[in-house]
Design a protein around this motif. Structure first.
Motif, PDB file in Angstrom:
ATOM      1  N   ASP A  53     -64.514  67.803 -62.157  1.00 13.96           N
ATOM      2  CA  ASP A  53     -65.377  68.973 -61.966  1.00 13.96           C
ATOM      3  C   ASP A  53     -64.635  70.074 -61.227  1.00 13.96           C
ATOM      4  N   ALA A  54     -63.875  69.688 -60.198  1.00 12.58           N
ATOM      5  CA  ALA A  54     -63.146  70.684 -59.411  1.00 12.58           C
ATOM      6  C   ALA A  54     -62.091  71.386 -60.246  1.00 12.58           C
ATOM      7  N   MET A  55     -61.354  70.621 -61.051  1.00  7.34           N
ATOM      8  CA  MET A  55     -60.314  71.222 -61.875  1.00  7.34           C
ATOM      9  C   MET A  55     -60.904  72.111 -62.957  1.00  7.34           C
ATOM     10  N   ALA A  56     -62.105  71.794 -63.401  1.00 12.55           N
ATOM     11  CA  ALA A  56     -62.740  72.586 -64.446  1.00 12.55           C
ATOM     12  C   ALA A  56     -63.283  73.909 -63.919  1.00 12.55           C
ATOM     13  N   THR A  57     -63.536  73.967 -62.610  1.00 17.74           N
ATOM     14  CA  THR A  57     -64.236  75.138 -62.084  1.00 17.74           C
ATOM     15  C   THR A  57     -63.462  75.981 -61.084  1.00 17.74           C
ATOM     16  N   GLY A  58     -62.406  75.412 -60.422  1.00 18.50           N
ATOM     17  CA  GLY A  58     -61.859  76.242 -59.367  1.00 18.50           C
ATOM     18  C   GLY A  58     -60.441  75.992 -58.940  1.00 18.50           C
ATOM     19  N   ALA A  59     -59.621  75.324 -59.717  1.00 23.18           N
ATOM     20  CA  ALA A  59     -58.269  75.016 -59.260  1.00 23.18           C
ATOM     21  C   ALA A  59     -57.198  75.786 -60.024  1.00 23.18           C
ATOM     22  N   ASP A  60     -57.588  76.888 -60.684  1.00 20.14           N
ATOM     23  CA  ASP A  60     -56.619  77.653 -61.463  1.00 20.14           C
ATOM     24  C   ASP A  60     -55.472  78.126 -60.575  1.00 20.14           C
ATOM     25  N   GLY A  61     -54.258  78.028 -61.113  1.00 20.46           N
ATOM     26  CA  GLY A  61     -53.095  78.504 -60.390  1.00 20.46           C
ATOM     27  C   GLY A  61     -52.516  77.505 -59.423  1.00 20.46           C
ATOM     28  N   ARG A  62     -53.155  76.351 -59.256  1.00 21.84           N
ATOM     29  CA  ARG A  62     -52.624  75.335 -58.364  1.00 21.84           C
ATOM     30  C   ARG A  62     -52.032  74.199 -59.193  1.00 21.84           C
ATOM     31  N   ASP A  63     -51.413  73.268 -58.479  1.00 23.12           N
ATOM     32  CA  ASP A  63     -50.724  72.160 -59.155  1.00 23.12           C
ATOM     33  C   ASP A  63     -51.598  70.924 -59.296  1.00 23.12           C
ATOM     34  N   GLY A  64     -52.875  71.052 -59.031  1.00 17.62           N
ATOM     35  CA  GLY A  64     -53.778  69.932 -59.207  1.00 17.62           C
ATOM     36  C   GLY A  64     -54.747  69.795 -58.059  1.00 17.62           C
ATOM     37  N   ALA A  65     -55.374  68.625 -58.012  1.00 16.82           N
ATOM     38  CA  ALA A  65     -56.406  68.359 -57.017  1.00 16.82           C
ATOM     39  C   ALA A  65     -56.254  66.938 -56.500  1.00 16.82           C
ATOM     40  N   VAL A  66     -56.505  66.760 -55.195  1.00 17.46           N
ATOM     41  CA  VAL A  66     -56.420  65.450 -54.569  1.00 17.46           C
ATOM     42  C   VAL A  66     -57.746  65.153 -53.888  1.00 17.46           C
ATOM     43  N   ALA A  67     -58.189  63.903 -53.985  1.00 18.90           N
ATOM     44  CA  ALA A  67     -59.452  63.498 -53.382  1.00 18.90           C
ATOM     45  C   ALA A  67     -59.332  63.446 -51.865  1.00 18.90           C
ATOM     46  N   VAL A  68     -60.426  63.807 -51.209  1.00 23.03           N
ATOM     47  CA  VAL A  68     -60.531  63.692 -49.753  1.00 23.03           C
ATOM     48  C   VAL A  68     -61.762  62.848 -49.455  1.00 23.03           C
ATOM     49  N   SER A  69     -61.563  61.771 -48.722  1.00 24.30           N
ATOM     50  CA  SER A  69     -62.663  60.851 -48.426  1.00 24.30           C
ATOM     51  C   SER A  69     -63.631  61.465 -47.422  1.00 24.30           C
ATOM     52  N   ALA A  70     -64.756  60.799 -47.220  1.00 26.06           N
ATOM     53  CA  ALA A  70     -65.793  61.326 -46.344  1.00 26.06           C
ATOM     54  C   ALA A  70     -65.318  61.487 -44.908  1.00 26.06           C
ATOM     55  N   ASP A  71     -64.313  60.719 -44.506  1.00 28.79           N
ATOM     56  CA  ASP A  71     -63.786  60.848 -43.142  1.00 28.79           C
ATOM     57  C   ASP A  71     -62.604  61.820 -43.057  1.00 28.79           C
ATOM     58  N   GLY A  72     -62.378  62.579 -44.129  1.00 24.68           N
ATOM     59  CA  GLY A  72     -61.397  63.654 -44.088  1.00 24.68           C
ATOM     60  C   GLY A  72     -59.983  63.286 -44.478  1.00 24.68           C
ATOM     61  N   ARG A  73     -59.757  62.087 -44.972  1.00 20.56           N
ATOM     62  CA  ARG A  73     -58.404  61.666 -45.325  1.00 20.56           C
ATOM     63  C   ARG A  73     -58.080  62.008 -46.780  1.00 20.56           C
ATOM     64  N   LYS A  74     -56.894  62.585 -46.992  1.00 17.63           N
ATOM     65  CA  LYS A  74     -56.424  62.803 -48.358  1.00 17.63           C
ATOM     66  C   LYS A  74     -56.069  61.460 -48.979  1.00 17.63           C
ATOM     67  N   GLN A  75     -56.413  61.329 -50.263  1.00 17.14           N
ATOM     68  CA  GLN A  75     -56.172  60.090 -50.993  1.00 17.14           C
ATOM     69  C   GLN A  75     -55.280  60.415 -52.201  1.00 17.14           C
ATOM     70  N   PRO A  76     -53.954  60.432 -52.014  1.00 20.16           N
ATOM     71  CA  PRO A  76     -53.079  60.888 -53.096  1.00 20.16           C
ATOM     72  C   PRO A  76     -53.065  59.979 -54.316  1.00 20.16           C
ATOM     73  N   LEU A  77     -53.545  58.743 -54.165  1.00 12.97           N
ATOM     74  CA  LEU A  77     -53.626  57.862 -55.332  1.00 12.97           C
ATOM     75  C   LEU A  77     -54.975  57.978 -56.032  1.00 12.97           C
ATOM     76  N   VAL A  78     -55.666  59.052 -55.721  1.00 10.70           N
ATOM     77  CA  VAL A  78     -56.825  59.504 -56.504  1.00 10.70           C
ATOM     78  C   VAL A  78     -56.626  61.004 -56.664  1.00 10.70           C
ATOM     79  N   GLY A  79     -55.798  61.349 -57.629  1.00  9.71           N
ATOM     80  CA  GLY A  79     -55.447  62.746 -57.803  1.00  9.71           C
ATOM     81  C   GLY A  79     -55.278  63.131 -59.249  1.00  9.71           C
ATOM     82  N   LEU A  80     -55.511  64.396 -59.524  1.00  9.07           N
ATOM     83  CA  LEU A  80     -55.337  64.947 -60.869  1.00  9.07           C
ATOM     84  C   LEU A  80     -54.301  66.056 -60.743  1.00  9.07           C
ATOM     85  N   TYR A  81     -53.095  65.788 -61.252  1.00 11.21           N
ATOM     86  CA  TYR A  81     -51.948  66.641 -60.981  1.00 11.21           C
ATOM     87  C   TYR A  81     -51.441  67.326 -62.244  1.00 11.21           C
ATOM     88  N   GLY A  82     -50.929  68.525 -62.054  1.00 11.79           N
ATOM     89  CA  GLY A  82     -50.261  69.186 -63.164  1.00 11.79           C
ATOM     90  C   GLY A  82     -49.079  68.349 -63.623  1.00 11.79           C
TER      91      GLY A  82
END
Length: 214
Positions: A113-142
């Motif tokens: 959903d994020a990539m479809a609506t608001g990540a233009d011009g970036r190299d992808g999107a990475v998940a952030v858990s509820a406690d604020g941690r980036k989860q690079p093994l849940v990512g959608l990358y260019g």
């Protein structure tokens, strides 16, 4: 939105006494099956890990080199397997997913959903858990950006045992908050119990202590 998927399923599971995480089950499905379900929208999917058989038709399999050399090396192996499969041109995006998160389908949906609506011009999107941690093994990358990062790491001999955060450091990524619990993973038998995960067949989780030893 077109994307390929790289599912990582090759860790040692040392804190689980060597029981493969991919074969653990929840609600009758293995964690690998759940990961494949989360990636069901991918045009092509590759599973990186030991050949245990039983992959669905059309799903590729490969192994990081050397085995157990870590997730950065596994991502590189998955991208290579997709590149060798010349039946289709590369997709613009690549979903990278570890196979030890039983509820990850909700996180993948948020990324898409994020990539479809608001990540233009970036190299992808990475998940952030509820406690604020980036989860690079849940990512959608260019795909092009990810391949460039892998090639750069390979030139510096930084894939084997390398950090995924270091691998992705050059990518400009948007961070995507995902539903609570959707990136919770299974590292110990306590984690497995909390997430309703069990071991199929004759091996039971209660045969191991939480340190992963018989």
């Amino acid at each position: 939105m077109e994307y390929d998927a790289v599912i990582l399923a090759g860790g040692r599971s040392s804190r689980l006494g060597g029981v493969p995480k991919s074969q653990l089950t929840v609600d009758g499905a293995t964690l690998l099956e759940r990961s494949l379900q989360a990636a069901r929208g991918a045009r092509r999917t590759v599973v990186v890990g030991p050949d245990r058989g039983g992959l669905p038709p059309g799903v590729l399999g490969c192994r990081e080199d050397p085995p157990f050399s870590g997730p950065a090396a596994a991502i590189a192996a998955g991208l290579s397997a997709l590149a060798v499969d010349t039946a289709a041109a590369p997709t613009p995006l690549t979903l990278v997913l570890a196979c030890d998160m039983p509820r990850v389908v909700a996180a993948v949906g948020a990324l898409l959903d994020a990539m479809a609506t608001g990540a233009d011009g970036r190299d992808g999107a990475v998940a952030v858990s509820a406690d604020g941690r980036k989860q690079p093994l849940v990512g959608l990358y260019g795909t092009a950006a990810l391949r460039h990062a892998v090639a750069d790491a390979a030139r510096h001999n930084a894939l084997e045992g390398g950090s995924v955060f270091a691998l992705l450091a050059s990518l400009e990524l948007c961070t995507v908050p995902v539903p609570p619990g959707s990136t919770d993973d299974v590292d110990t038998w306590d984690d497995a119990s909390a997430l309703g995960v069990s071991v199929p067949g004759p091996v039971r989780g209660d045969e191991f202590d939480i340190g992963g030893k018989r």
